[in-house]
Design a protein around this motif. Structure first.
Motif, PDB file in Angstrom:
ATOM      1  N   LEU A   7     -12.277 -13.158   7.743  1.00 32.50           N
ATOM      2  CA  LEU A   7     -11.151 -13.136   6.810  1.00 32.50           C
ATOM      3  C   LEU A   7     -10.474 -11.761   6.756  1.00 32.50           C
ATOM      4  CD1 LEU A   7      -9.560 -14.866   4.876  1.00 32.50           C
ATOM      5  CD2 LEU A   7     -11.179 -14.261   3.077  1.00 32.50           C
ATOM      6  N   GLU A   8     -11.256 -10.713   6.731  1.00 29.06           N
ATOM      7  CA  GLU A   8     -10.708  -9.355   6.692  1.00 29.06           C
ATOM      8  C   GLU A   8      -9.825  -9.100   7.910  1.00 29.06           C
ATOM      9  OE1 GLU A   8     -12.794  -5.066   6.970  1.00 29.06           O
ATOM     10  OE2 GLU A   8     -13.397  -6.275   5.251  1.00 29.06           O
ATOM     11  N   TYR A  51      -7.999 -12.535  -2.774  1.00 33.84           N
ATOM     12  CA  TYR A  51      -7.603 -11.482  -3.719  1.00 33.84           C
ATOM     13  C   TYR A  51      -8.642 -10.376  -3.893  1.00 33.84           C
ATOM     14  CZ  TYR A  51      -3.430 -14.160  -4.567  1.00 33.84           C
ATOM     15  OH  TYR A  51      -2.231 -14.820  -4.387  1.00 33.84           O
ATOM     16  N   PRO A  52      -9.924 -10.683  -3.994  1.00 35.13           N
ATOM     17  CA  PRO A  52     -10.905  -9.582  -4.050  1.00 35.13           C
ATOM     18  C   PRO A  52     -10.878  -8.726  -2.784  1.00 35.13           C
ATOM     19  CG  PRO A  52     -11.927 -11.639  -4.743  1.00 35.13           C
ATOM     20  CD  PRO A  52     -10.569 -11.976  -4.198  1.00 35.13           C
ATOM     21  N   LEU A  53     -10.658  -9.353  -1.644  1.00 31.95           N
ATOM     22  CA  LEU A  53     -10.558  -8.636  -0.377  1.00 31.95           C
ATOM     23  C   LEU A  53      -9.342  -7.707  -0.390  1.00 31.95           C
ATOM     24  CD1 LEU A  53     -11.504  -8.213   2.562  1.00 31.95           C
ATOM     25  CD2 LEU A  53     -10.084 -10.175   3.169  1.00 31.95           C
ATOM     26  N   LEU A  54      -8.216  -8.204  -0.883  1.00 31.90           N
ATOM     27  CA  LEU A  54      -7.003  -7.383  -0.969  1.00 31.90           C
ATOM     28  C   LEU A  54      -7.219  -6.177  -1.881  1.00 31.90           C
ATOM     29  CD1 LEU A  54      -4.264 -10.154  -1.164  1.00 31.90           C
ATOM     30  CD2 LEU A  54      -4.740  -8.642   0.763  1.00 31.90           C
ATOM     31  N   ARG A  55      -7.881  -6.391  -3.006  1.00 34.68           N
ATOM     32  CA  ARG A  55      -8.168  -5.274  -3.932  1.00 34.68           C
ATOM     33  C   ARG A  55      -9.049  -4.229  -3.251  1.00 34.68           C
ATOM     34  NH1 ARG A  55      -8.120  -9.404  -7.693  1.00 34.68           N
ATOM     35  NH2 ARG A  55     -10.364  -9.765  -7.582  1.00 34.68           N
ATOM     36  N   ARG A  56     -10.083  -4.677  -2.566  1.00 30.22           N
ATOM     37  CA  ARG A  56     -11.007  -3.751  -1.910  1.00 30.22           C
ATOM     38  C   ARG A  56     -10.306  -2.960  -0.805  1.00 30.22           C
ATOM     39  NH1 ARG A  56     -13.975  -3.880   2.608  1.00 30.22           N
ATOM     40  NH2 ARG A  56     -13.832  -6.118   2.936  1.00 30.22           N
ATOM     41  N   PHE A  90      -4.170  -0.500   2.688  1.00 32.13           N
ATOM     42  CA  PHE A  90      -2.887  -1.061   2.275  1.00 32.13           C
ATOM     43  C   PHE A  90      -2.292  -0.190   1.183  1.00 32.13           C
ATOM     44  CE2 PHE A  90      -5.228  -5.384   2.483  1.00 32.13           C
ATOM     45  CZ  PHE A  90      -5.109  -5.449   3.854  1.00 32.13           C
ATOM     46  N   THR A  91      -0.969  -0.261   1.070  1.00 30.16           N
ATOM     47  CA  THR A  91      -0.294   0.175  -0.142  1.00 30.16           C
ATOM     48  C   THR A  91       0.341  -1.086  -0.719  1.00 30.16           C
ATOM     49  OG1 THR A  91       1.742   0.689   1.068  1.00 30.16           O
ATOM     50  CG2 THR A  91       0.195   2.513   0.694  1.00 30.16           C
TER      51      THR A  91
END
Length: 107
Positions: A10-11, A44-49, A56-57
């Motif tokens: 997924l990452e 979403y947890p992956l995006l936050r991490r 990412f910005t």
């Protein structure tokens, strides 16, 4: 599909999609879901991490379909990480495919 397979890839999928263009969370979920069955709650947890790790910005952009959307943009650090992961993925998948090929040939 095996949950552990999906978790592991997924990452990489998120990073690859953001390399092409900036996207918002739900758009990422939809794009990935077209190929791999995932739940919205896994992205979403992956995006936050990954944002916290500075891959990412984020920025907000107005939407004609409702509230502003949070977009994710790959940083130079994220792009370097993506290229590293792609190399690792190719090596890993080639190894697994070779083992499968050897195993199937000996049935």
């Amino acid at each position: 599909m095996n949950v552990q397979f999906k978790k592991g890839v997924l990452e990489l999928c998120v990073l690859v999609l953001l390399d092409k263009k900036d996207r918002y969370g739900y758009e990422l979920v939809q794009k990935i879901s077209n190929q791999i069955e995932i739940s919205e709650g896994t992205v979403y947890p992956l995006l936050r991490r990954l944002t916290k790790e500075e891959y990412f910005t984020t920025y907000l952009q107005e939407s004609s379909e409702g509230p502003s959307r949070k977009y994710y943009r790959l940083t130079d650090k994220g792009r370097t990480y993506l290229h590293q992961l792609v190399g690792e993925w190719k090596e890993f998948s080639e190894g697994v495919n070779q083992l499968i090929k050897e195993g199937i040939n000996h049935e």
